[in-house]
Design an enzyme around this catalytic site. Sequence first.
Site, PDB file in Angstrom:
ATOM      1  N   CYS A 118       0.383  -5.205   7.175  1.00 60.54           N
ATOM      2  CA  CYS A 118       0.784  -4.005   8.021  1.00 60.54           C
ATOM      3  C   CYS A 118       1.683  -4.582   9.211  1.00 60.54           C
ATOM      4  O   CYS A 118       2.581  -3.910   9.657  1.00 60.54           O
ATOM      5  CB  CYS A 118      -0.423  -3.190   8.498  1.00 60.54           C
ATOM      6  SG  CYS A 118      -1.666  -3.014   7.535  1.00 60.54           S
ATOM      7  N   CYS A 167       1.002  -1.165   0.034  1.00 59.58           N
ATOM      8  CA  CYS A 167      -0.102   0.063   0.011  1.00 59.58           C
ATOM      9  C   CYS A 167       1.003   1.111  -0.151  1.00 59.58           C
ATOM     10  O   CYS A 167       0.314   2.464   0.123  1.00 59.58           O
ATOM     11  CB  CYS A 167      -1.023   0.051   1.246  1.00 59.58           C
ATOM     12  SG  CYS A 167      -0.133   0.043   2.771  1.00 59.58           S
TER      13      CYS A 167
END
Lengths: 216, 399
Positions: free
Chosen positions: A125, A51
């Site tokens: 993440c 991302c």
Amino acid sequence: MSDVISRDQKQSWFYSDIVKEHFFNPQNFVMGELENPESYNATGKIGSPACGDELRVWLRVDPATERILEFRWKTFGCGSAIASTSMASVMITENGGLTLDEARKLRPQDIMTRLGGLPPRKFHCSVLCDKALRDAINDYLRRSNQPDRMIRESARVIDPVAKVTDRDIEEAVLEGAHTIELVQQKTKVGIGNPSILPAVEELIRFYKEKYFGATY
Amino acid sequence: MADVYLDHAAAGPLSPAAKQAMDPFLMGDYGNPSSFHMKGKRVKDAMEEARADIASHLACRADEILFTSGGTESDNMAILGVARAAKAKGNHLIVSAFEHQAVLEAAVFLRDKEGFSLSIIQPTQDGLIEPEVVMSQVRPETVLVSIMLANNEIGTIQPIATIGNLIQKYRAEHGAGPFFHTDACQATPYLDLSVEKLHVDLMTINGSKMYGPKGVGALYIKRGIKIQPLQFGGAQERGLRPGTEFVAGIVGMAAALEEAQGMKKKESERLVPLRDRLIQGILQTIPKTRLNGDPIHRLPNNVNVSFLDLEGEALLLYLDAKGIYASTGSACTSASLDPSHVILSLGMPFEVAHGSMRFTLGRATTAEHIEYVLEILPPLVEKLRSISPVTVDDKYWKP
Ligand code: FES
């Protein structure tokens, strides 16, 4: 933002209470500029290819015991990135701190478990801070003149036809491709080169185990 | 806790008038509009009345209105339906780069799988589509142009009437050329929807963006335009959209549209100062912020600001904890992990999309809400910035 939030049809947004605790009260982050940068003897920086987010960490390692006494960080990332890095900083420094070798064994899966889980779409993440930690450990070893102990995580070409590396497969698995078919959809690996498929399957198993644990 | 809902572009509450209109069809009037008995006829009559009401607001004929399941289906039907039916005449499509995905992905599908060629028009930095740029791409084998009336993320209002007029002229001069579709979903509560004045051949609207129910929409298709259906299995909606109609939804949408169009002028006049107060308040009190999209040619309810050097999902969740509900163009909130294609289409880098927040005002929004947001925002932005290692180049926010 097509209708911003509704782009995500697949997963719920809701985070566990522990995630929220770390998200709203992150631990060990660097507020503004890093103070006394000379007191840290290793640093790592990683960008998430998924991302585009970024994470920087600073470590203070005790040269005698190789324990990580301090783990400080800064991130340009989402709630999960903030919470997982905060949790990682706690896990790495609690009870006198992990040694470098112990810290290397910490898997994203362990951080997620301590957080009480993350939505599957947010696994990457927590991988961000795992990678930044490894990068910083290498930096410590480089600075302390022990290059032979560094573990280089360079990409290795798996399929020369489709130009797919082990990193690409790792990314695909992290993004949720857990079968050879799904990984092929994402990477085109082995489509013109089926002889390498067993090796690819091996890698998928490896990354699934690494990031999601054997039971996933 | 505060309850400041600023995500009306995503969905809004059902208006009491719409609910009242729907009630009978959720319980008592359960007949199938296609049945040949009284119970069916009663429902059919109500549905046709709704069709006529909607047609009157679009200044079209009732038989030019087709009911669908919402904006996405209407957009899909306009793109896929018109292009496939016109394939013998031509194979070229034009869309803007910041269309809703329901238009963009349908057009890309036609390009990748069905042999169409596709021109994608980039907006200006301010989020406006220039008519000359569209016309420069039109050719005799162009079968469809699709440009939205107002953008759903940045609220910019496009010169649809001008483009429509030029396309009509082109068709008259060449004896061939494209039909023109506009997605008007976000514009329904605020703008004039006359298809005649806008010079459009197809228009998408949906219930949930105008205080009507979710799961219902309509597509205006000018008489004479051929369209290939997307689904099969019945004669409803002239066989173009078979399946028993969602009558309660249709009736509710008609009532909602009636109300929304009736109050659009007053409501716009009420919202514009609130919108501008929020924009100015943010830009003046919080450093390193930029307004995305033209400040003037903009829906009265849309504020889209990038807070540079921070990530939008984190800010969204911090706001959520304070009872403020907004949305972001950050990659982190999207299932695909792609940042907003709308902000990128303005020529902005990834980080600007990442830090973008959309606040969309509505009927319940008050001046107090706006002041509350302006009070809550600055410390949250400061906190996230202090965690962030990123510094975006000044040129993306300095005026
Ligand atoms: S950092 Fe982008 S999704 Fe978590």
